[in-house]
Design an enzyme around this catalytic site. Structure first.
Site, PDB file in Angstrom:
ATOM      1  N   GLU A 118     -75.893  33.008   1.427  1.00 21.80           N
ATOM      2  CA  GLU A 118     -74.951  31.902   1.329  1.00 21.80           C
ATOM      3  C   GLU A 118     -73.546  32.446   1.085  1.00 21.80           C
ATOM      4  OE1 GLU A 118     -74.543  27.639  -1.052  1.00 21.80           O
ATOM      5  OE2 GLU A 118     -75.668  29.264  -1.995  1.00 21.80           O
ATOM      6  N   LYS A 162     -75.134  21.995   4.357  1.00 23.24           N
ATOM      7  CA  LYS A 162     -75.880  21.811   3.107  1.00 23.24           C
ATOM      8  C   LYS A 162     -75.943  20.331   2.748  1.00 23.24           C
ATOM      9  CE  LYS A 162     -75.945  24.003  -1.494  1.00 23.24           C
ATOM     10  NZ  LYS A 162     -75.194  24.992  -2.310  1.00 23.24           N
ATOM     11  N   CYS A 217     -79.674  26.865  -0.275  1.00 23.58           N
ATOM     12  CA  CYS A 217     -79.632  26.961  -1.737  1.00 23.58           C
ATOM     13  C   CYS A 217     -80.209  25.737  -2.449  1.00 23.58           C
ATOM     14  CB  CYS A 217     -78.202  27.250  -2.188  1.00 23.58           C
ATOM     15  SG  CYS A 217     -78.093  27.907  -3.878  1.00 23.58           S
TER      16      CYS A 217
END
Length: 294
Positions: free
Chosen positions: A48, A127, A169
């Protein structure tokens, strides 16, 4: 025999730290991806925010514009670097994530780009769940102060191999997206992620192995390496789990590359041994993937 993974695949996770100079970060990523390709990896994952430091204060400065696609080199040097790296490596490359600016809306996103061995863009994930936490006395971090969430789940087809689910994440804490990808045939769930030294020891390995055992798929978590001079201390410990939640490879906190060989038989045999795919009770609870209604 069911086929999820069409042929064996060597997976590599590149755990590296990124500093203030974007061009150096991109060059460093290139050298590590080529190292992984030399070792035989055909799917290579970066962490990331691999092109920049991680932190809400950095997102605007390092953000790149990705649309209209393909962007110019001025708009997105990282897009063009990843495309060239994938072609040079002759491998699929998941470019961790980069900060993205959408000029029309003035919104920022945390965005992952996936390139084929020819250098073509084959997938994008913004995301979907923003990292907003406040653990008293330990860490407060609010991505939503700068970022906007993406609104799509992402499943990408690698033609020679099969489907993968891609998320970033904090997305891993929401099992629905993993289950949808797995029930739609993904052999692997990939999470570039930068857990910190508070949440990492608590939940990083646990969440990766949980998504693996929930869905009987391979799972890959790719973290930055730890840089104690940075404002955000990544946990590291990039990890690859098999469909039974066994750990095939795990890094420590330092810069490294980890590898694992993935195969279809492991998925099939895991699902035969513990056949949760034929035992689910969608008469009692809903199928979030919508597959059972087809």
């Amino acid at each position: 025999m069911a086929t999820f993974l069409k042929k064996p695949l060597k997976l590599a996770l590149v755990q590296l730290a990124s500093g203030a100079d974007k061009s150096i970060n991109l060059s460093h990523a290139r050298s590590k991806v080529l190292e992984a390709a030399q070792a035989g990896a055909r799917l290579i994952v970066l962490p990331e925010c691999f092109n920049s430091p991680y932190g809400t204060q950095y997102f605007p400065k390092y953000a790149e514009t990705l649309h209209p696609s393909p962007p110019s080199k001025e708009q997105s040097p990282s897009f063009h670097a990843l495309s060239a790296i994938a072609a040079e490596a002759n491998a699929y490359v998941i470019g961790g994530s980069i900060p993205e600016l959408e000029p029309e809306s003035k919104k920022y996103y945390n965005t992952s780009l996936v390139f084929s061995p020819s250098g073509s863009l084959i997938g994008t994930h913004r995301k979907t769940h923003l990292f907003d936490i406040d653990i008293p006395g330990k860490i407060r971090f609010k991505e939503s102060e700068v970022l906007s969430p993406g609104n799509s789940l992402t499943i990408i087809d690698l033609p020679e191999y099969g489907k993968i689910g891609l998320a970033i994440c904090y997305d891993i804490r929401f099992p629905e997206s993993a289950m949808i990808a797995a029930r739609k045939g993904a052999f692997l769930l990939v999470y570039p992620g930068a857990f910190n030294t508070t949440t990492g020891p608590l939940h990083w390995s646990l969440l990766g192995r949980a998504r693996a055992v929930d869905n009987q798929t391979y799972v890959a978590l790719c973290s930055p390496s730890r840089d104690l001079d940075a404002s955000y201390h990544a946990y590291g410990h990039s990890l690859i789990a098999d469909p039974s939640a066994g750990v095939l490879a795990e890094a420590d906190e330092k810069e490294t590359i980890i590898y694992a060989d993935l195969d279809n038989d492991t998925i099939v045999n895991t699902r035969k041994s513990i056949p949760i795919y034929t035992q689910r009770r969608f008469d009692v609870y809903p199928d979030v993937s919508g597959e059972s209604t087809k």
